[in-house]
Enzyme design. Structure first.
Site, PDB file in Angstrom:
ATOM      1  N   ASP A 318       0.813  -1.227   0.000  1.00  8.47           N
ATOM      2  CA  ASP A 318       0.000   0.000   0.000  1.00  8.47           C
ATOM      3  C   ASP A 318       0.841   1.269   0.000  1.00  8.47           C
ATOM      4  OD1 ASP A 318      -1.948  -1.882   0.344  1.00  8.47           O
ATOM      5  OD2 ASP A 318      -2.910  -0.884   2.064  1.00  8.47           O
ATOM      6  N   ASP A 319       0.184   2.350  -0.373  1.00  4.28           N
ATOM      7  CA  ASP A 319       0.659   3.739  -0.187  1.00  4.28           C
ATOM      8  C   ASP A 319       1.729   4.204  -1.172  1.00  4.28           C
ATOM      9  OD1 ASP A 319      -1.051   3.545   1.914  1.00  4.28           O
ATOM     10  OD2 ASP A 319       0.433   3.852   3.484  1.00  4.28           O
ATOM     11  N   HIS A 369      -6.115   3.056  -3.890  1.00  4.77           N
ATOM     12  CA  HIS A 369      -6.045   3.241  -2.425  1.00  4.77           C
ATOM     13  C   HIS A 369      -6.391   4.690  -2.062  1.00  4.77           C
ATOM     14  CE1 HIS A 369      -5.005   2.064   1.596  1.00  4.77           C
ATOM     15  NE2 HIS A 369      -3.845   2.692   1.669  1.00  4.77           N
ATOM     16  N   HIS A 373      -5.027   9.423   0.757  1.00 10.54           N
ATOM     17  CA  HIS A 373      -5.099   8.685   2.013  1.00 10.54           C
ATOM     18  C   HIS A 373      -5.922   9.338   3.125  1.00 10.54           C
ATOM     19  CE1 HIS A 373      -3.651   5.652   4.884  1.00 10.54           C
ATOM     20  NE2 HIS A 373      -3.240   4.995   3.828  1.00 10.54           N
ATOM     21  N   HIS A 460       3.735  -2.149   3.096  1.00  6.14           N
ATOM     22  CA  HIS A 460       3.755  -0.811   2.487  1.00  6.14           C
ATOM     23  C   HIS A 460       5.028  -0.624   1.670  1.00  6.14           C
ATOM     24  CE1 HIS A 460       0.917  -0.523   5.802  1.00  6.14           C
ATOM     25  NE2 HIS A 460       0.295   0.372   5.049  1.00  6.14           N
TER      26      HIS A 460
HETATM   27 ZN    ZN Z   1      -2.601   2.988   3.302  1.00  8.13          ZN
END
Ligand code: ZN
Length: 492
Positions: A318-319, A369, A373, A460
């Protein structure tokens, strides 16, 4: 009768008189303006004869909406090289420009006076800057000036400027610390502790001045940068140290001060572990989600029943994308011929489209995603829709391929969020907490202790420690007989 000639005579005199007055006024006005022009142009000339004209160049930066202005002068006596950022927002540009001009003019003036007094040593002025982008979309520009006049007095100074190019917001430390005096007091205390623990600064501290400088007042902490992971404070040369200490810098990890930060500046994934209600929401969501996945899978099972005993695991990142970490992860995945799923932030795909393209070309699944955020459960349906839509758009634009799955930030999900997308919502069952401990050994240990067949592992691709842990993780899982699939290919 006697009045007539008299009157005629008066009109004639009035006429001549008014002509004369008009001519005089015109001449006066012309003289006034030509005089002004003369004095203006002569002062221009004298400036130019003292300092050679500078060259100005504008180039694009790696950050959309931000250009880099470079101004250089090769003047023998007072050369300079200046770089500063420029956006499309006038107020921001003006505040930077007024700082740059003030610094430059001061230098040129000092050098001119020195030259008049038969000075021989030439000066130096360098202004450069660094750009930091926080996940909230706010940029911090750290402008560093170093100047040398008359061969002595090397001065350095750091000034910070802030801008969110999307909203035109220019945050202050008051915004970052949620306008709370209590937060400010905590931060002031932390800054002081760090300075006193810093072996490079400590010997040079003048304690009375330090106490004054760190009194918890907002303007004492206004010179700061907000990076992805730290809140950084810059202090002035000689402010509370002797010369050797230069310009003291204090960096505080955001994870260390989460409680002191406004909601929008809290570190990514933090809300997940602090918000119990959200977690409960997730679990229900998880079940619903598994059901819907199960339904999808039923249609596929006819072709894959014979491999249903195979142990499978879905690695998710993620991210990102991140310019170095994502690439290292891609290389490790390739080594094990492993497929994974990358839940990308639209804002980061926008900055690093070529990295997103690398992910797609390596055959991994592309996940959405959100744009930057936020906790989507606290937003209106329309804003949630835009977060998801804009992200899907930039992923498709950058990679030529559509995102096929969605993971809400923090796993925070509700009906409003669900109604804004047709993409399957994917959560996880193994949380490596890699964002929290930043430790490759711990990441591996959590995977070893929690993974079962059908697991979805959350990691991540923005932390170096995660990239460093991956080889061992893949080696371990492979030795346990797992194959590595995307979330959409995972057999449940
Ligand atoms: Zn995230």
């Amino acid at each position: 009768m006697a009045t007539r000639p008299k009157k005629r005579h008066n009109i004639w005199i009035d006429f001549v008189f008014s002509i004369v007055i008009m001519v005089l006024i015109t001449v006066g006005v012309l003289l006034f303006f030509s005089d002004n022009n003369k004095s203006a142009s002569s002062s221009d000339n004298s400036d130019e004869s003292e300092i050679q004209p500078s060259m100005i160049e504008t180039i694009d930066s790696n950050y959309p909406g931000i250009k880099i202005i470079t101004e250089t002068s090769n003047d023998d006596f007072a050369p300079f090289a200046i770089q500063y950022p420029q956006s499309i927002h006038t107020d921001f540009n003006n505040s930077i420009l007024s700082y740059i001009d003030k610094t430059k003019n001061q230098y040129i003036q000092t050098m001119s006076t020195y030259k008049e007094n038969n000075g021989k040593i030439h000066g130096e002025l360098n202004i450069s800057f660094k750009t930091y982008l926080h996940n909230s979309g706010h940029y911090s520009f750290v402008i560093q000036t170093s100047s040398l006049s008359k061969g002595i007095d090397r001065l350095s100074e750091i000034r910070t400027f802030h801008l969110n190019p999307d909203t035109e917001e220019r945050i202050s430390i008051v915004d970052v610390l949620d306008n709370s005096e209590e937060n400010l007091i905590n931060i002031a205390h932390l800054v002081r502790t760090q300075l006193e623990d810093n072996q490079e600064v400590r010997p040079y501290i003048i304690i009375d001045q330090l106490e004054d400088a760190l009194e918890p007042k907002w303007n004492h902490f206004s010179n700061f940068a907000l990076t992805e992971e730290e809140l950084v404070f810059y202090f002035d040369q000689y402010q509370f140290t002797v010369e050797e200490a230069g310009t003291p810098v204090v960096k505080i990890p955001l994870l260390q001060i989460t409680d002191n930060l406004s909601q929008q500046f809290k570190p990514i994934e933090q809300a997940k572990s602090t918000d119990n209600i959200t977690i409960e929401d997730n679990q229900t969501e998880d079940i619903n989600n598994e059901e819907s996945l199960q339904k999808n899978k039923e249609e596929k099972t006819t072709t894959s029943t014979d491999v249903s005993n195979e142990k499978q695991v879905a690695l998710t990142f993620d991210d990102g994308p991140h310019p170095t970490v994502t690439r290292q992860i891609l290389a490790t995945l390739k080594k094990y011929d492993a497929k994974a799923t990358f839940f990308m932030l639209g804002s980061r795909v926008d900055y690093y489209p070529e990295i997103a393209k690398d992910v797609q070309e390596a055959g991994h699944e592309l996940g959405n995603h959100s744009w930057n955020h936020p906790d989507l459960t606290k937003m209106s349906g329309e804003r949630v829709f835009n977060e998801i839509k804009n992200t899907s758009n930039v992923i498709e634009k950058s990679t030529g391929q559509q995102a096929t799955v969605f993971r809400p930030p923090y796993g925070a999900n509700n009906e409003t969020v669900k109604n804004q997308t047709d993409l399957p919502i994917i959560l996880w069952d193994v949380d490596t907490l890699d964002w929290k401990h930043r430790n490759a050994e711990q990441t591996l240990a959590i995977v070893k202790n929690n993974t079962r067949s059908g697991s979805t592992i959350l990691m991540h691709d923005i932390h170096q420690s995660t990239a460093d842990s991956l080889d061992n993780i893949l080696q371990f899982l492979k030795s346990e007989g797992y194959t590595f699939v995307t979330v959409s290919d995972l057999e449940q």
